[in-house]
Enzyme design. Structure first.
Site, PDB file in Angstrom:
ATOM      1  N   HIS A  28      37.806  66.484  44.090  1.00 34.28           N
ATOM      2  CA  HIS A  28      38.270  67.405  43.047  1.00 34.28           C
ATOM      3  C   HIS A  28      38.810  68.632  43.765  1.00 34.28           C
ATOM      4  O   HIS A  28      38.268  69.011  44.826  1.00 34.28           O
ATOM      5  CB  HIS A  28      37.125  67.896  42.167  1.00 34.28           C
ATOM      6  CG  HIS A  28      36.403  66.830  41.417  1.00 34.28           C
ATOM      7  ND1 HIS A  28      35.392  66.096  41.949  1.00 34.28           N
ATOM      8  CD2 HIS A  28      36.560  66.392  40.154  1.00 34.28           C
ATOM      9  CE1 HIS A  28      34.936  65.244  41.049  1.00 34.28           C
ATOM     10  NE2 HIS A  28      35.632  65.391  39.955  1.00 34.28           N
ATOM     11  N   ASP A  70      35.991  70.700  44.954  1.00 33.90           N
ATOM     12  CA  ASP A  70      35.089  70.163  45.993  1.00 33.90           C
ATOM     13  C   ASP A  70      35.572  70.676  47.338  1.00 33.90           C
ATOM     14  O   ASP A  70      34.803  70.853  48.273  1.00 33.90           O
ATOM     15  CB  ASP A  70      35.161  68.628  46.091  1.00 33.90           C
ATOM     16  CG  ASP A  70      34.705  67.919  44.842  1.00 33.90           C
ATOM     17  OD1 ASP A  70      33.981  68.520  44.047  1.00 33.90           O
ATOM     18  OD2 ASP A  70      35.089  66.737  44.683  1.00 33.90           O
ATOM     19  N   MET A 116      43.086  59.284  46.463  1.00 33.49           N
ATOM     20  CA  MET A 116      42.962  59.777  45.081  1.00 33.49           C
ATOM     21  C   MET A 116      42.493  61.225  45.066  1.00 33.49           C
ATOM     22  O   MET A 116      41.739  61.644  45.938  1.00 33.49           O
ATOM     23  CB  MET A 116      41.957  58.877  44.336  1.00 33.49           C
ATOM     24  CG  MET A 116      41.649  59.249  42.912  1.00 33.49           C
ATOM     25  SD  MET A 116      40.312  60.445  42.733  1.00 33.49           S
ATOM     26  CE  MET A 116      38.925  59.385  42.359  1.00 33.49           C
ATOM     27  N   GLU A 167      39.638  58.173  33.195  1.00 38.67           N
ATOM     28  CA  GLU A 167      38.282  57.638  33.392  1.00 38.67           C
ATOM     29  C   GLU A 167      37.445  57.859  32.136  1.00 38.67           C
ATOM     30  O   GLU A 167      37.064  58.984  31.825  1.00 38.67           O
ATOM     31  CB  GLU A 167      37.626  58.323  34.594  1.00 38.67           C
ATOM     32  CG  GLU A 167      36.216  57.819  34.835  1.00 38.67           C
ATOM     33  CD  GLU A 167      35.587  58.418  36.082  1.00 38.67           C
ATOM     34  OE1 GLU A 167      36.327  58.919  36.953  1.00 38.67           O
ATOM     35  OE2 GLU A 167      34.354  58.379  36.172  1.00 38.67           O
ATOM     36  N   LYS A 169      34.232  57.835  29.515  1.00 39.61           N
ATOM     37  CA  LYS A 169      32.767  57.990  29.553  1.00 39.61           C
ATOM     38  C   LYS A 169      32.321  58.340  28.140  1.00 39.61           C
ATOM     39  O   LYS A 169      32.978  59.138  27.475  1.00 39.61           O
ATOM     40  CB  LYS A 169      32.383  59.104  30.543  1.00 39.61           C
ATOM     41  CG  LYS A 169      30.882  59.201  30.782  1.00 39.61           C
ATOM     42  CD  LYS A 169      30.554  60.251  31.843  1.00 39.61           C
ATOM     43  CE  LYS A 169      29.051  60.247  32.115  1.00 39.61           C
ATOM     44  NZ  LYS A 169      28.657  61.326  33.041  1.00 39.61           N
ATOM     45  N   GLU A 211      34.477  53.078  35.233  1.00 37.17           N
ATOM     46  CA  GLU A 211      33.276  53.246  36.073  1.00 37.17           C
ATOM     47  C   GLU A 211      32.152  52.380  35.523  1.00 37.17           C
ATOM     48  O   GLU A 211      31.857  52.412  34.321  1.00 37.17           O
ATOM     49  CB  GLU A 211      32.854  54.717  36.095  1.00 37.17           C
ATOM     50  CG  GLU A 211      31.510  54.900  36.798  1.00 37.17           C
ATOM     51  CD  GLU A 211      31.121  56.338  37.068  1.00 37.17           C
ATOM     52  OE1 GLU A 211      32.016  57.137  37.440  1.00 37.17           O
ATOM     53  OE2 GLU A 211      29.932  56.662  36.907  1.00 37.17           O
ATOM     54  N   HIS A 263      29.550  54.139  33.373  1.00 39.62           N
ATOM     55  CA  HIS A 263      29.974  54.683  32.092  1.00 39.62           C
ATOM     56  C   HIS A 263      30.042  53.606  31.014  1.00 39.62           C
ATOM     57  O   HIS A 263      29.668  53.855  29.864  1.00 39.62           O
ATOM     58  CB  HIS A 263      31.326  55.391  32.242  1.00 39.62           C
ATOM     59  CG  HIS A 263      31.262  56.562  33.168  1.00 39.62           C
ATOM     60  ND1 HIS A 263      32.368  57.299  33.512  1.00 39.62           N
ATOM     61  CD2 HIS A 263      30.217  57.130  33.829  1.00 39.62           C
ATOM     62  CE1 HIS A 263      32.003  58.271  34.340  1.00 39.62           C
ATOM     63  NE2 HIS A 263      30.700  58.181  34.552  1.00 39.62           N
ATOM     64  N   ASP A 291      35.724  52.938  39.730  1.00 36.99           N
ATOM     65  CA  ASP A 291      34.557  53.677  40.227  1.00 36.99           C
ATOM     66  C   ASP A 291      33.362  52.740  40.232  1.00 36.99           C
ATOM     67  O   ASP A 291      32.860  52.336  39.175  1.00 36.99           O
ATOM     68  CB  ASP A 291      34.273  54.895  39.332  1.00 36.99           C
ATOM     69  CG  ASP A 291      35.123  56.097  39.715  1.00 36.99           C
ATOM     70  OD1 ASP A 291      36.016  55.954  40.586  1.00 36.99           O
ATOM     71  OD2 ASP A 291      34.902  57.190  39.141  1.00 36.99           O
ATOM     72  N   ASP A 349      23.363  59.285  32.956  1.00 33.29           N
ATOM     73  CA  ASP A 349      24.349  58.887  33.970  1.00 33.29           C
ATOM     74  C   ASP A 349      23.659  58.795  35.335  1.00 33.29           C
ATOM     75  O   ASP A 349      23.403  59.797  35.976  1.00 33.29           O
ATOM     76  CB  ASP A 349      25.443  59.970  33.985  1.00 33.29           C
ATOM     77  CG  ASP A 349      26.595  59.620  34.884  1.00 33.29           C
ATOM     78  OD1 ASP A 349      26.770  58.446  35.210  1.00 33.29           O
ATOM     79  OD2 ASP A 349      27.334  60.549  35.258  1.00 33.29           O
ATOM     80  N   ASP A 369      24.470  56.864  38.253  1.00 33.11           N
ATOM     81  CA  ASP A 369      25.300  56.844  39.470  1.00 33.11           C
ATOM     82  C   ASP A 369      24.571  56.268  40.687  1.00 33.11           C
ATOM     83  O   ASP A 369      24.628  56.827  41.793  1.00 33.11           O
ATOM     84  CB  ASP A 369      25.803  58.272  39.816  1.00 33.11           C
ATOM     85  CG  ASP A 369      26.838  58.779  38.828  1.00 33.11           C
ATOM     86  OD1 ASP A 369      27.508  57.955  38.187  1.00 33.11           O
ATOM     87  OD2 ASP A 369      26.977  60.014  38.702  1.00 33.11           O
ATOM     88  N   ASP A 378      31.623  55.833  43.322  1.00 26.43           N
ATOM     89  CA  ASP A 378      31.305  57.097  42.659  1.00 26.43           C
ATOM     90  C   ASP A 378      29.811  57.092  42.358  1.00 26.43           C
ATOM     91  O   ASP A 378      29.390  56.896  41.225  1.00 26.43           O
ATOM     92  CB  ASP A 378      32.121  57.258  41.379  1.00 26.43           C
ATOM     93  CG  ASP A 378      31.922  58.643  40.789  1.00 26.43           C
ATOM     94  OD1 ASP A 378      31.289  59.478  41.453  1.00 26.43           O
ATOM     95  OD2 ASP A 378      32.384  58.884  39.661  1.00 26.43           O
TER      96      ASP A 378
HETATM   97  C1  GLT Z   1      31.797  63.391  37.995  1.00 20.41           C
HETATM   98  C2  GLT Z   1      31.748  62.182  37.110  1.00 20.41           C
HETATM   99  C3  GLT Z   1      32.462  61.041  37.681  1.00 20.41           C
HETATM  100  C4  GLT Z   1      33.936  61.266  37.791  1.00 20.41           C
HETATM  101  C5  GLT Z   1      34.296  62.325  38.743  1.00 20.41           C
HETATM  102  C6  GLT Z   1      35.780  62.564  38.628  1.00 20.41           C
HETATM  103  S1  GLT Z   1      33.333  63.711  38.659  1.00 20.41           S
HETATM  104  O1  GLT Z   1      30.917  63.240  39.074  1.00 20.41           O
HETATM  105  O2  GLT Z   1      30.372  61.863  36.864  1.00 20.41           O
HETATM  106  O3  GLT Z   1      32.213  59.870  36.975  1.00 20.41           O
HETATM  107  O4  GLT Z   1      34.508  60.096  38.329  1.00 20.41           O
HETATM  108  O5  GLT Z   1      36.113  63.711  37.944  1.00 20.41           O
HETATM  109 MN    MN Z   2      33.411  58.309  38.043  1.00 17.35          MN
HETATM  110 MN    MN Z   3      28.966  58.443  36.555  1.00 15.32          MN
END
Ligand code: GLT
Ligand code: MN
Ligand code: MN
Length: 388
Positions: free
Chosen positions: A55, A58, A89, A182, A184, A218, A221, A246, A256, A258, A288
């Protein structure tokens, strides 16, 4: 035995925010000291990643002066040069700053919407300067806690306006850049606009330059919505819209998470990897995800290696599945075609209609057909558990 060390052609990427995650959560402070973008680049090179994504903030803090920005970008470029890592990206942080508390492109405040547009234009310039060819739009704050606050139709229009404006900007600059939305469903907002891959795909068709816009699905998500990730990915791919992906992991119905790729639902991860490899998806495999809050940076490296290693192991399992004689014989039996009905794949015609009308179907025989899916699924499980 295969080698599960990552290679550049695997196109494994991580975000600065992933291995650089310091372990904070809504209930607790950071558990790791921050490390700088050049340090992250070196760590990613050490574990064998191909690329790094970011980002705008970042890399360059939101309040950096132009001189600070230039120094940071030059230090980052140096790290890229030293390691050979690429930046496929980039994206915009449109969620951390309080200015975006009611959304960015869909904020009720026209000044916030304009600021989000300006911030994204600057971030696109930065991403392109560093080599990015895909630009992600994760609308983390685009949404509502209460539907009394915002007209949903207005929000949809503002979102369209923003992406249309930015598409024209990219065309005007002559950038080689495509957009990936993306989806979510929630978190951090109670309800986020474009919650699923399906909604994002429908939305893309309403834009002025749909050819420039695809999706960045993702795993976590779609799992948060209780959906089958593979099906969403396949739908996007079938429409030529799988611009980025992702990879991580996530239990259904949770916050979430991750998690490390393939770590909690390895069977779903297997079907996904098999799909990407079978169709020859040639984009980045972007992780991600982030390490557990309890990890130190040694364990973070283990986490990053684990994401890539699991992908490569599942890739090998997919090849094994495709070559397994027993599995393939079952599939051939289950998926056998019928030459006498091949005319239907050419679509509707008067001739096809009259043939179809004249066909007599043995409904009882159709219902009595053997479908040994238990056997097939158990063979798949045994293959994944390493006993085949
Ligand atoms: C954030 C989010 C991710 C996205 C990123 C891109 S930032 O961490 O949870 O799923 O991919 O903006
Ligand atoms: Mn993501
Ligand atoms: Mn996520």
């Amino acid at each position: 035995m295969s080698n599960y060390d990552p290679k550049p052609e695997d196109k494994f990427t991580f975000g600065l925010w992933t291995v650089g995650n310091v372990g904070g959560d809504p209930f607790g402070h950071a558990t790791r000291n921050p490390i700088s973008p050049p340090e992250i680049v070196h760590m990613l090179a050490e574990v064998g990643a191909w690329g790094v994504n970011f980002h705008d903030n970042d890399l360059v803090p939101i309040d950096a002066t132009p001189a600070e920005r230039d120094q940071i970008v030059s230090d980052f470029k140096k790290a890229l040069d030293e390691t050979g890592l690429v930046v496929p990206m980039a994206t915009t942080d449109l969620f951390k700053d309080p200015a975006f508390k009611d959304g960015a492109f869909t904020s009720n405040d026209p000044k916030v919407r304009a600021y989000a547009l300006q911030k994204t234009i600057n971030a696109i310039d930065l991403g392109v300067e560093l080599g990015a060819t895909t630009y992600v739009f994760w609308g983390g704050r685009e949404g509502v806690e209460t539907d009394s606050s915002k007209k949903t139709l207005d929000a949809i229009k503002w979102f369209q306006d923003a992406l249309n404006f930015l598409s024209e900007y990219v065309i005007d600059q002559g950038y080689d850049l495509k957009f990936a939305i993306e989806p979510k469903p929630n978190e951090p907002r109670s309800n986020i606009f474009l919650p699923t891959v399906g909604e994002a795909l429908g939305f893309i068709g309403t834009l002025d330059h749909p050819e420039m816009v695809g999706v960045n699905p993702e795993v976590a998500h779609e799992h948060m919505s209780g959906l089958n990730f593979l099906h969403g990915v396949a739908m996007a791919y079938s429409q030529g819209k799988l611009f980025h992906i992702d990879l991580n992991d996530q239990l259904y119905g949770r916050y979430d998470q991750d998690f490390r790729f393939g770590s909690v639902m390895p069977k779903q991860a297997f079907y996904l990897v098999k799909f990407l490899e079978d169709v020859g998806y040639d984009g980045s495999r972007h992780f991600d995800a982030h390490a557990f809050r309890s990890s130190n940076y040694g364990d973070v490296k283990y986490f990053a290696r684990g994401c890539m290693r699991t992908y490569l192991i599942l890739k090998e399992k997919a090849a094994q599945f495709n070559q397994d004689a027993e599995i393939q014989a079952l599939l051939a039996e289950i998926q056998a075609g019928d030459e006498s009905l091949a005319y239907l794949s050419s679509g509707y015609s008067a001739d096809a209609l009259s043939k179809l009308r004249a066909t007599e179907f043995d409904r009882a025989a159709l219902g009595a057909r053997d479908l040994p899916y238990e056997q097939l699924d158990q063979l798949t499980i045994e293959l994944l558990m390493g006993v085949r």
